[in-house]
Scaffold this active site. Sequence first.
Site, short mmCIF file in Angstrom:
data_model
loop_
_atom_site.label_atom_id
_atom_site.label_comp_id
_atom_site.label_asym_id
_atom_site.label_seq_id
_atom_site.Cartn_x
_atom_site.Cartn_y
_atom_site.Cartn_z
N HIS A 17 47.25 21.35 20.78
CA HIS A 17 47.49 21.32 21.45
C HIS A 17 48.81 20.23 21.08
O HIS A 17 49.25 20.54 19.26
CB HIS A 17 46.85 20.55 22.12
N HIS A 20 48.48 18.62 17.59
CA HIS A 20 48.97 19.37 16.73
C HIS A 20 50.13 19.25 16.03
O HIS A 20 50.20 19.24 15.02
CB HIS A 20 47.12 20.39 16.27
N CYS A 125 27.23 14.75 14.18
CA CYS A 125 28.21 15.04 15.25
C CYS A 125 28.82 16.63 14.74
O CYS A 125 29.67 15.70 14.38
CB CYS A 125 29.26 14.07 16.23
N CYS A 128 33.09 16.52 16.04
CA CYS A 128 33.50 14.81 14.31
C CYS A 128 33.83 16.33 13.40
O CYS A 128 33.88 15.94 12.51
CB CYS A 128 33.03 14.03 14.24
N CYS A 142 28.24 10.10 21.01
CA CYS A 142 29.61 9.52 20.11
C CYS A 142 30.64 9.19 21.20
O CYS A 142 31.37 9.63 21.93
CB CYS A 142 30.16 11.22 19.14
N HIS A 145 33.58 12.29 20.68
CA HIS A 145 33.63 13.07 21.83
C HIS A 145 32.55 13.50 23.61
O HIS A 145 32.36 14.61 24.00
CB HIS A 145 33.04 14.54 21.30
N LYS A 289 42.25 9.79 25.34
CA LYS A 289 43.03 10.62 23.91
C LYS A 289 42.91 12.15 23.87
O LYS A 289 42.03 12.89 25.44
CB LYS A 289 42.43 10.91 22.57
N LYS A 292 41.05 19.05 22.58
CA LYS A 292 40.63 20.14 22.82
C LYS A 292 38.82 19.99 23.99
O LYS A 292 38.79 20.68 24.57
CB LYS A 292 40.29 21.21 21.60
O1 ME8 Z 1 40.54 16.93 12.64
N1 ME8 Z 1 47.09 12.87 19.53
O2 ME8 Z 1 41.43 18.38 12.71
P1 ME8 Z 1 41.91 18.59 14.60
C1 ME8 Z 1 48.16 13.23 18.47
N2 ME8 Z 1 40.12 20.19 10.71
N3 ME8 Z 1 48.20 13.72 17.09
C2 ME8 Z 1 46.92 14.28 17.18
C3 ME8 Z 1 45.95 14.54 18.68
C4 ME8 Z 1 46.32 13.46 19.52
N4 ME8 Z 1 45.43 13.61 21.01
N5 ME8 Z 1 44.97 15.10 18.86
C5 ME8 Z 1 45.35 15.78 17.19
C6 ME8 Z 1 40.36 17.74 11.93
N6 ME8 Z 1 45.27 15.47 16.45
C7 ME8 Z 1 40.01 18.51 10.92
C8 ME8 Z 1 41.18 18.61 9.61
S1 ME8 Z 1 42.13 17.80 7.35
C9 ME8 Z 1 41.54 18.12 5.72
C10 ME8 Z 1 40.68 18.60 8.09
C11 ME8 Z 1 46.30 15.70 15.26
O3 ME8 Z 1 41.98 20.53 14.94
C12 ME8 Z 1 46.11 14.63 14.36
O4 ME8 Z 1 47.03 14.78 13.41
O5 ME8 Z 1 40.56 17.43 15.21
C13 ME8 Z 1 44.69 14.95 13.97
O6 ME8 Z 1 44.36 14.19 12.83
C14 ME8 Z 1 44.67 15.97 13.98
O7 ME8 Z 1 44.94 16.78 15.03
C15 ME8 Z 1 43.02 16.33 13.93
O8 ME8 Z 1 42.84 18.25 14.63
#
Ligand code: ME8
Length: 467
Positions: A17, A20, A125, A128, A142, A145, A289, A292
Site C-alpha cells: 500500500h 510501503h 502477537c 506484529c 495488541c 492489530h 494507521k 494491511k
Molecule cells: O514490519 N505509513 O514489514 P511491514 C507509513 N517485515 N509507512 C508505512 C505504513 C503507514 N501507514 N505502513 C507500513 C515489517 N509502512 C517487517 C520489516 S525489516 C528488517 C522487516 C512502511 O510490511 C514503514 O516503512 O509491516 C514500516 O516500517 C514498514 O512499511 C512496515 O512494513
Amino acid sequence: MKFYITTPIYYVNAKPHIGHAYTTLAADVISRFQKSQGRDCFFLTGTDEHGAKVALSAKEAGKDPQKFTDEVAQEFKTAWKNLGIEYSDFIRTTETRHKERVKKFLENLKEKGILYEGEYKGLYCTGCENFITEKELVDNKCQNHKKEPEQVIEKNWFFKLSNYTKQIKELIESDKILIRPEFAKKEALGLLEQGLDDFSISREKVSWGVKLPWDENQSVYVWVDALLNYITAREYPNLKGKWPADLQLIGKDILKFHAIYWPAMLLAAELDPPKELFVHGYFTIDGQKMSKSLGNVIDPNDLVKDYGTDGARYLILSQFPFGQDGDVKADMFKEQYNSDLANGIGNLLSRASNLIEKNFDGEFEKKESSSVKRDFNVLMLEYKLYEALKSVISGFSELDKKIDQSKLWNLVKTDKEKAGKILSEIASEILVLAGELELFLPETAEKIIKQFTQKNIKKQEPMFPRK
Ligand code: ME8
C-alpha cells in the site's frame, strides 16, 4: 565515496500500500540525490517472506507458502516498477543466498556463546510477529492489530541482549548510531531505560522459516531472519567496503527492532552498527494507521493508473513532512494533482514554451540563475524531502506569477527586448528547477530538460493533463 541506503523488507502477507511505497520512494529520492552528488549509492529493498503471519496468509489463500510468496513478492516488484523506483538490489528472505548466510551468522553467534536454550512462556502477537508483555495490551488487545495475542509456551534459543544494552545506549547517546528525528532517539533511549528481556532467535511452533543449523526442530525467528537481510544482500561474511549502512529508513512501528535488537546482533558478531536510522511517521486514514491488517489501504498502482508515475510519486511524497504522521483521503489527491501539477508546473511550461515559440522563434538566451536562495541541497542532506519538494514546486509557481506580473503576453508587443530578457530568465530558471525536480519526478524533469534545451522550443501536449 560510497553510500548504502536500505528500506525495511516488507511482509508479503498482502500486496503493497502507499505506506510501503512511501519509505521506498523516499529511499529512491535520497539515492538519486546521493548519485547526483557523485556518490556510488547502493539502494537495497526487498521482502520479508517467512514466519507465522505470512504462513497464515498463504493458508488462507489456499496456496503453498513458496508459491504464495513468489506471487506477492512479484506484486511488490511491479508496484516499484510502476513508481519508477530504481533499487540496486531486491532481496527476498526465501532466496538461498539469504538463507545460507543467516545460518552462517547464527552458527557464529552460537560458537561465541551468545545464544542459549530456554523456554518462552508468554504472549505473542502474530500481526506484529512479536513477543509482547501484559503491560503493552489495551483491553487485552495488541494496540497495533486490535487483536488478542496468543499464549505461547515453547522451547526457544535466546540471545543475551543484556550483554549489549549499555553499549547500545552509549552509541545512541553519542550519535554514533544517529537516530533521527529526535522523538525516535528519545523513544529508543526510553526503551533501554525500561530494561529489555533477552529475545528469542528461534521458534519451535513455526515451521515456515530458515531451520536452525544445529536444531532442525526450530526455525529462525522471523525478525532475526529479516534484519539480517541488510548484510546477507551484501554477501556476508564478505562485507569489506559494503557495511555499515549509511542510512536505514524505517517507519516508527519497527524502531525497537532496528535501534536495539539489530545493533545488538551486529555487536555480537563484531560488526559495526549502522551509521544512521531515520524514522518516519504514518499515513493515517481517519486517524488510524493505514495497514494491511486494518484493511484501510490505498493501492499505489491505483494512483499510478489515475495520475501517472510522476503524479503518484508527487502525491505520495507531498502529503506531510518526512518524520511526521499525516491523515490522507483518496479524494484529496485529485484536487492536489490539479492545483500543483496540472495548473501549476504543467500550465507554466505551456505558457513559457508557447511565448518562446510564438515570439522568439523557439529560442531563448541562457541566463545565470537568479534564483531565490532555496538551499535545496541543505534540505536534502537533512532528509527534509517534503520541504525540498515544496521548494521546487513553489519555485515553479513563482515563475508563473512572474509571467502574470510582467504581463508578458502584452509586453512582447510593446517592448520585445524586455519581454525576451524576462522570458529567458524564466526559461533558464525552469531548467535549474528541473534539475532539482529530477530526484522526485524523474520522467517529468527529463521531458522538461529535453523541451527547454532543444534548438526549437515548442509548446507540447500538457505534461499533466487536468483530471
Ligand atoms: O514490519 N505509513 O514489514 P511491514 C507509513 N517485515 N509507512 C508505512 C505504513 C503507514 N501507514 N505502513 C507500513 C515489517 N509502512 C517487517 C520489516 S525489516 C528488517 C522487516 C512502511 O510490511 C514503514 O516503512 O509491516 C514500516 O516500517 C514498514 O512499511 C512496515 O512494513
